[in-house]
Write a protein that holds these residues in place. Structure first.
Motif, PDB file in Angstrom:
ATOM      1  N   GLN A   1      -0.871  -5.382  -8.146  1.00  0.00           N
ATOM      2  CA  GLN A   1       0.023  -4.997  -7.059  1.00  0.00           C
ATOM      3  C   GLN A   1      -0.575  -3.867  -6.233  1.00  0.00           C
TER       4      GLN A   1
ATOM      5  N   SER B   1      -2.151  -2.178  -2.567  1.00  0.00           N
ATOM      6  CA  SER B   1      -1.456  -1.905  -1.302  1.00  0.00           C
ATOM      7  C   SER B   1      -1.423  -3.100  -0.363  1.00  0.00           C
ATOM      8  N   ASP B   2      -2.449  -3.965  -0.440  1.00  0.00           N
ATOM      9  CA  ASP B   2      -2.508  -5.100   0.485  1.00  0.00           C
ATOM     10  C   ASP B   2      -1.454  -6.159   0.188  1.00  0.00           C
ATOM     11  N   VAL B   3      -0.866  -6.128  -1.022  1.00  0.00           N
ATOM     12  CA  VAL B   3       0.192  -7.103  -1.342  1.00  0.00           C
ATOM     13  C   VAL B   3       1.546  -6.424  -1.530  1.00  0.00           C
ATOM     14  N   THR B   4       1.611  -5.123  -1.310  1.00  0.00           N
ATOM     15  CA  THR B   4       2.879  -4.398  -1.461  1.00  0.00           C
ATOM     16  C   THR B   4       3.196  -3.592  -0.204  1.00  0.00           C
ATOM     17  N   TRP B   5       2.652  -2.381  -0.120  1.00  0.00           N
ATOM     18  CA  TRP B   5       3.026  -1.471   0.970  1.00  0.00           C
ATOM     19  C   TRP B   5       2.675  -2.015   2.349  1.00  0.00           C
ATOM     20  N   LEU B   6       1.482  -2.603   2.488  1.00  0.00           N
ATOM     21  CA  LEU B   6       1.099  -3.119   3.805  1.00  0.00           C
ATOM     22  C   LEU B   6       1.950  -4.331   4.187  1.00  0.00           C
ATOM     23  N   VAL B   7       2.291  -5.152   3.216  1.00  0.00           N
ATOM     24  CA  VAL B   7       3.171  -6.288   3.487  1.00  0.00           C
ATOM     25  C   VAL B   7       4.541  -5.785   3.945  1.00  0.00           C
ATOM     26  N   ASP B   8       5.054  -4.767   3.246  1.00  0.00           N
ATOM     27  CA  ASP B   8       6.348  -4.194   3.637  1.00  0.00           C
ATOM     28  C   ASP B   8       6.286  -3.637   5.054  1.00  0.00           C
TER      29      ASP B   8
ATOM     30  N   VAL C   1       4.258  -4.456   7.567  1.00  0.00           N
ATOM     31  CA  VAL C   1       4.165  -5.522   8.574  1.00  0.00           C
ATOM     32  C   VAL C   1       5.517  -6.201   8.764  1.00  0.00           C
ATOM     33  N   ARG C   2       6.224  -6.425   7.675  1.00  0.00           N
ATOM     34  CA  ARG C   2       7.548  -7.035   7.783  1.00  0.00           C
ATOM     35  C   ARG C   2       8.523  -6.141   8.538  1.00  0.00           C
TER      36      ARG C   2
END
Length: 259
Positions: A108, A110-117, A119-120
């Motif tokens: 988990q 940053s590219d699949v957690t914080w950055l996804v959040d 961008v959303r």
């Protein structure tokens, strides 16, 4: 491989996820820092740690690899501290190649957690650029000890970032971003470099007080094979030597993967 990822620091790394220990929090809360909000027992800081650990899926339940199982067994026989290391990974049986990335997506980072959040929530991610300096102006509403306020960021896209095999010149583009708030998270080396290029020195403290994380290795001989390249890497640890002279600082013992 490295340029293939956004947010390398958490992608090309181990999955060990330890909370800020109390001795560090006491140091931060004491003079000359005086950060009472992070002192041991601070509900707001504890809640913040809970939120981070929850979003990163930090937990235990890892299937111990041979080397880590041996470490725990030896510690217990000696009567020393040893326990499972919390990890930000959703798989209990991931490979020992986490330090090279994560092709399964279980880590988990940053590219699949914080950055996804982000961008959303409407954020835009710009790749292939380097921050040159943070832009400031005289503070319109002076805070205590602050004479300037942030107005944005100047970034540059060019040959130093987008290297190609072609001999054709690459055009450099300046990117100006207007923002009332800039977060610099360039690591312990590049963050002070960016701040100093921006004329931010904080009374000469920027670029000083660097604390490194030294590591050394010990090799043991065993009567049976121990495959250091198999199983979950660094899933157990010990703080038996982590409190020298009552400071809370010292050595943490763990077993990395070896390839």
């Amino acid at each position: 491989m490295l340029p293939a990822y956004v947010q390398l620091g958490t992608k090309i790394n181990w999955t060990a996820s330890l909370r800020t220990p109390d001795h560090v929090r006491r140091e931060w809360a004491s003079p000359p820092h005086g950060l009472a909000a992070v002192a041991p027992g601070s509900i707001s800081f504890d809640n913040a740690l809970d939120a981070v650990c929850s979003r990163l899926g930090v937990g235990k339940g890892t299937a111990m690899s041979g080397p880590n199982a041996r470490l725990l067994s030896g510690l217990r026989q000696l009567g020393l501290h040893g326990e499972e290391l919390p990890r930000n990974c959703t798989s209990s049986t991931c490979s020992a190649y986490c330090s090279f990335g994560c092709r399964s997506g279980h880590k988990q980072s940053s590219d699949v957690t914080w950055l996804v959040d982000a961008v959303r929530a409407g954020a835009h991610v710009i790749t292939g650029v380097e921050a040159q300096r943070i832009l400031t102006q005289p503070c319109q509403q002076p805070f205590v000890g602050r004479k300037k306020q942030v107005t944005g960021l100047l970034a540059l896209s060019g040959p130093s970032v987008n290297k190609t095999t072609s001999t054709d010149p690459v055009r450099q583009l300046s990117i100006l971003i207007h923002a009332p708030l800039v977060v610099s998270s360039c690591g312990s080396i590049n963050t002070p470099a960016l701040l100093l290029r921006s004329g931010v020195s904080v009374k000469g403290n920027v670029g000083r007080h660097l604390r490194l994380h030294p590591a050394t290795g010990l090799v043991g001989l065993f009567s049976s094979p121990i495959n250091m390249h198999e199983g979950v890497a660094m899933s157990a640890y010990s703080r038996a030597a982590a409190d020298w002279a009552g400071t809370g600082y010292g050595a943490m013992v763990s077993v990395p993967a070896v390839h």
